[in-house]
Design an enzyme around this catalytic site. Structure first.
Site, PDB file in Angstrom:
ATOM      1  N   LYS A  66      -1.271 -14.990   9.135  1.00 10.54           N
ATOM      2  CA  LYS A  66      -0.761 -15.629   8.288  1.00 10.54           C
ATOM      3  C   LYS A  66       0.727 -16.166   8.469  1.00 10.54           C
ATOM      4  O   LYS A  66       1.112 -17.112   8.048  1.00 10.54           O
ATOM      5  CB  LYS A  66      -0.376 -14.842   6.721  1.00 10.54           C
ATOM      6  CG  LYS A  66      -1.670 -14.573   6.082  1.00 10.54           C
ATOM      7  CD  LYS A  66      -1.813 -13.994   4.679  1.00 10.54           C
ATOM      8  CE  LYS A  66      -3.253 -13.536   4.065  1.00 10.54           C
ATOM      9  NZ  LYS A  66      -3.230 -12.894   2.891  1.00 10.54           N
ATOM     10  N   ASP A 101      -1.720 -16.654  -2.497  1.00 11.33           N
ATOM     11  CA  ASP A 101      -2.036 -14.989  -2.805  1.00 11.33           C
ATOM     12  C   ASP A 101      -1.270 -14.732  -3.914  1.00 11.33           C
ATOM     13  O   ASP A 101      -1.810 -13.961  -4.818  1.00 11.33           O
ATOM     14  CB  ASP A 101      -1.539 -14.277  -1.639  1.00 11.33           C
ATOM     15  CG  ASP A 101      -2.455 -14.151  -0.569  1.00 11.33           C
ATOM     16  OD1 ASP A 101      -3.588 -14.306  -0.739  1.00 11.33           O
ATOM     17  OD2 ASP A 101      -1.866 -13.862   0.547  1.00 11.33           O
TER      18      ASP A 101
HETATM   19  P1  NAP Z   1       0.103  -6.794   7.192  1.00 12.51           P
HETATM   20  O1  NAP Z   1       0.965  -7.954   7.301  1.00 12.51           O
HETATM   21  O2  NAP Z   1      -0.568  -6.060   8.498  1.00 12.51           O
HETATM   22  O3  NAP Z   1       1.197  -5.362   6.681  1.00 12.51           O
HETATM   23  C1  NAP Z   1       0.711  -4.178   6.384  1.00 12.51           C
HETATM   24  C2  NAP Z   1       1.559  -3.377   5.683  1.00 12.51           C
HETATM   25  O4  NAP Z   1       1.102  -2.084   5.303  1.00 12.51           O
HETATM   26  C3  NAP Z   1       2.818  -3.254   6.032  1.00 12.51           C
HETATM   27  O5  NAP Z   1       3.882  -3.117   5.124  1.00 12.51           O
HETATM   28  C4  NAP Z   1       2.699  -1.693   6.729  1.00 12.51           C
HETATM   29  O6  NAP Z   1       4.072  -0.930   6.789  1.00 12.51           O
HETATM   30  C5  NAP Z   1       1.804  -1.131   5.393  1.00 12.51           C
HETATM   31  N1  NAP Z   1       1.186  -0.024   6.120  1.00 12.51           N
HETATM   32  C6  NAP Z   1       0.043   0.061   6.943  1.00 12.51           C
HETATM   33  N2  NAP Z   1      -0.557   1.212   7.032  1.00 12.51           N
HETATM   34  C7  NAP Z   1       0.292   2.005   6.252  1.00 12.51           C
HETATM   35  C8  NAP Z   1       0.238   3.545   6.029  1.00 12.51           C
HETATM   36  N3  NAP Z   1      -0.524   4.252   6.760  1.00 12.51           N
HETATM   37  N4  NAP Z   1       1.141   3.952   5.196  1.00 12.51           N
HETATM   38  C9  NAP Z   1       2.162   3.049   4.530  1.00 12.51           C
HETATM   39  N5  NAP Z   1       2.177   1.824   4.818  1.00 12.51           N
HETATM   40  C10 NAP Z   1       1.344   1.371   5.816  1.00 12.51           C
HETATM   41  O7  NAP Z   1      -1.092  -6.883   6.393  1.00 12.51           O
HETATM   42  P2  NAP Z   1      -1.005  -7.629   4.646  1.00 12.51           P
HETATM   43  O8  NAP Z   1      -1.567  -9.016   5.323  1.00 12.51           O
HETATM   44  O9  NAP Z   1       0.219  -7.506   4.422  1.00 12.51           O
HETATM   45  O10 NAP Z   1      -2.395  -7.281   4.272  1.00 12.51           O
HETATM   46  C11 NAP Z   1      -2.261  -5.834   3.533  1.00 12.51           C
HETATM   47  C12 NAP Z   1      -3.266  -5.477   2.616  1.00 12.51           C
HETATM   48  O11 NAP Z   1      -3.388  -6.531   1.553  1.00 12.51           O
HETATM   49  C13 NAP Z   1      -4.686  -5.649   3.680  1.00 12.51           C
HETATM   50  O12 NAP Z   1      -5.405  -4.691   3.313  1.00 12.51           O
HETATM   51  C14 NAP Z   1      -5.370  -6.729   3.103  1.00 12.51           C
HETATM   52  O13 NAP Z   1      -6.748  -6.688   3.214  1.00 12.51           O
HETATM   53  C15 NAP Z   1      -4.731  -6.895   1.672  1.00 12.51           C
HETATM   54  N6  NAP Z   1      -4.877  -8.394   1.036  1.00 12.51           N
HETATM   55  C16 NAP Z   1      -5.650  -8.489  -0.081  1.00 12.51           C
HETATM   56  C17 NAP Z   1      -5.796  -9.665  -0.751  1.00 12.51           C
HETATM   57  C18 NAP Z   1      -6.666  -9.884  -1.955  1.00 12.51           C
HETATM   58  O14 NAP Z   1      -6.878 -11.073  -2.277  1.00 12.51           O
HETATM   59  N7  NAP Z   1      -7.044  -8.898  -2.706  1.00 12.51           N
HETATM   60  C19 NAP Z   1      -4.940 -10.622  -0.250  1.00 12.51           C
HETATM   61  C20 NAP Z   1      -4.034 -10.516   1.006  1.00 12.51           C
HETATM   62  C21 NAP Z   1      -4.138  -9.176   1.517  1.00 12.51           C
HETATM   63  P3  NAP Z   1       5.020  -1.197   8.034  1.00 12.51           P
HETATM   64  O15 NAP Z   1       5.655  -2.252   7.911  1.00 12.51           O
HETATM   65  O16 NAP Z   1       5.769   0.068   7.930  1.00 12.51           O
HETATM   66  O17 NAP Z   1       4.141  -1.089   9.162  1.00 12.51           O
END
Ligand code: NAP
Length: 265
Positions: A66, A101
């Site tokens: 993204k 989003d």
């Molecule tokens: P991203 O950019 O990779 O960010 C991941 C985030 O999760 C970071 O803040 C990371 O923290 C945190 N994290 C990962 N593992 C963790 C753990 N074990 N404990 C605590 N924090 C943890 O991913 P993203 O694009 O933001 O997506 C996040 C989630 O949202 C995904 O699962 C995605 O599938 C979901 N999502 C869903 C929708 C929907 O329409 N439902 C839309 C968008 C995203 P750090 O910064 O400390 O690494």
């Protein structure tokens, strides 16, 4: 020939977007093709260039591209600029980027789940692409307070600084705080983990929303154990897709029937 769209990510095989957009197209009487594109981690721009050269009209962008999509665009919508992340590309002579989003989450919370957001105290967990996409939309919906907490606290601070009215915390510093809504925008649930929240943050007085969908997560289990109302992110998935469909096609599809069928699948 049908207009061509796709979702680009890595991994992307699990994506429900082709099914959702096929449902929208059928309901709206549009002839389009929507597929999955898995780009190598270092190959986002090349794969988009190729799709565009082959006549592709638009892309949804998912993890982990993204922010790269944001940098790829010649034009950026206001909400994508606020997010500094793009989940919807319009491929024209020039490439435009949008972010659906935030509106997707707000519509799911307010329309599908019946939560009036005005005046609420909201805790947003995570500071990645998903959290970036929704922070501005939550504030624009009139919430009273936004606290952003992340495992890497510096990232929460950097995100909070971009939005007037947002504050940042590490998880441990949340002890004693009370919220009406806790949104888990981390990917922890994908690995069977949950953000390390202090006891007392999830209560019977709050709604706990996990953006992850298609599985029960430790965060949702902890929310139910605390008596909170626990909701997954499937409704957000459908609502953000509907907004992308609107951006591309100028028609807003009905979401409730699609969400119902997706949940039953
Ligand atoms: P991203 O950019 O990779 O960010 C991941 C985030 O999760 C970071 O803040 C990371 O923290 C945190 N994290 C990962 N593992 C963790 C753990 N074990 N404990 C605590 N924090 C943890 O991913 P993203 O694009 O933001 O997506 C996040 C989630 O949202 C995904 O699962 C995605 O599938 C979901 N999502 C869903 C929708 C929907 O329409 N439902 C839309 C968008 C995203 P750090 O910064 O400390 O690494």
């Amino acid at each position: 020939m049908a207009d061509r769209y796709a979702v680009i990510g890595n991994p992307v095989a699990h994506s429900q977007s082709p099914w959702i957009h096929a449902e929208f197209a059928r309901a709206c009487g549009h002839d389009l093709e929507y597929t999955r594109l898995e780009a190598p981690l270092d190959g986002f721009a090349r794969v988009v260039d190729e799709f565009r050269a082959a006549g592709g009209k638009g892309l949804n962008v998912t993890l982990p591209f993204k922010q790269q999509a944001y940098r790829y665009c010649a034009h950026i919508s206001e909400r994508a600029a606020a997010a500094e992340a793009v989940n919807t590309l319009v491929l024209d002579d020039a490439v435009s980027g949008d972010n659906t989003d935030g509106v997707g989450l707000v519509r799911d919370l307010s329309s599908n789940l019946g939560l009036a957001l005005a005046g609420r105290r909201v805790l947003l967990l995570g500071a990645g692409g998903a959290a970036q996409g929704v922070a501005g939309a939550l504030l624009a919906a009139g919430i009273a307070r936004l606290v952003i907490a992340n495992r890497t606290v510096g990232k929460a601070q950097a995100l909070a600084q971009r939005f007037t009215g947002a504050a940042a915390r590490g998880y441990a510093a949340l002890a004693g705080e009370r919220f009406d809504l806790v949104v888990n925008a981390t990917s922890a649930g994908l690995h069977g983990e949950a953000p390390a929240l202090p006891a007392g943050v999830l209560t019977q007085h709050c709604m706990a929303y996990d953006m992850v969908y298609g599985r029960d997560t430790p965060f949702l289990a902890a929310a139910r154990a605390a008596g909170a109302r626990a909701c997954d992110g499937l409704g957000m998935l459908v609502e953000q897709a509907a907004e992308s469909f609107f951006v591309w096609r100028g028609v807003r599809p009905q979401t409730a029937p699609v969400l119902g069928r997706l949940r039953a699948r």
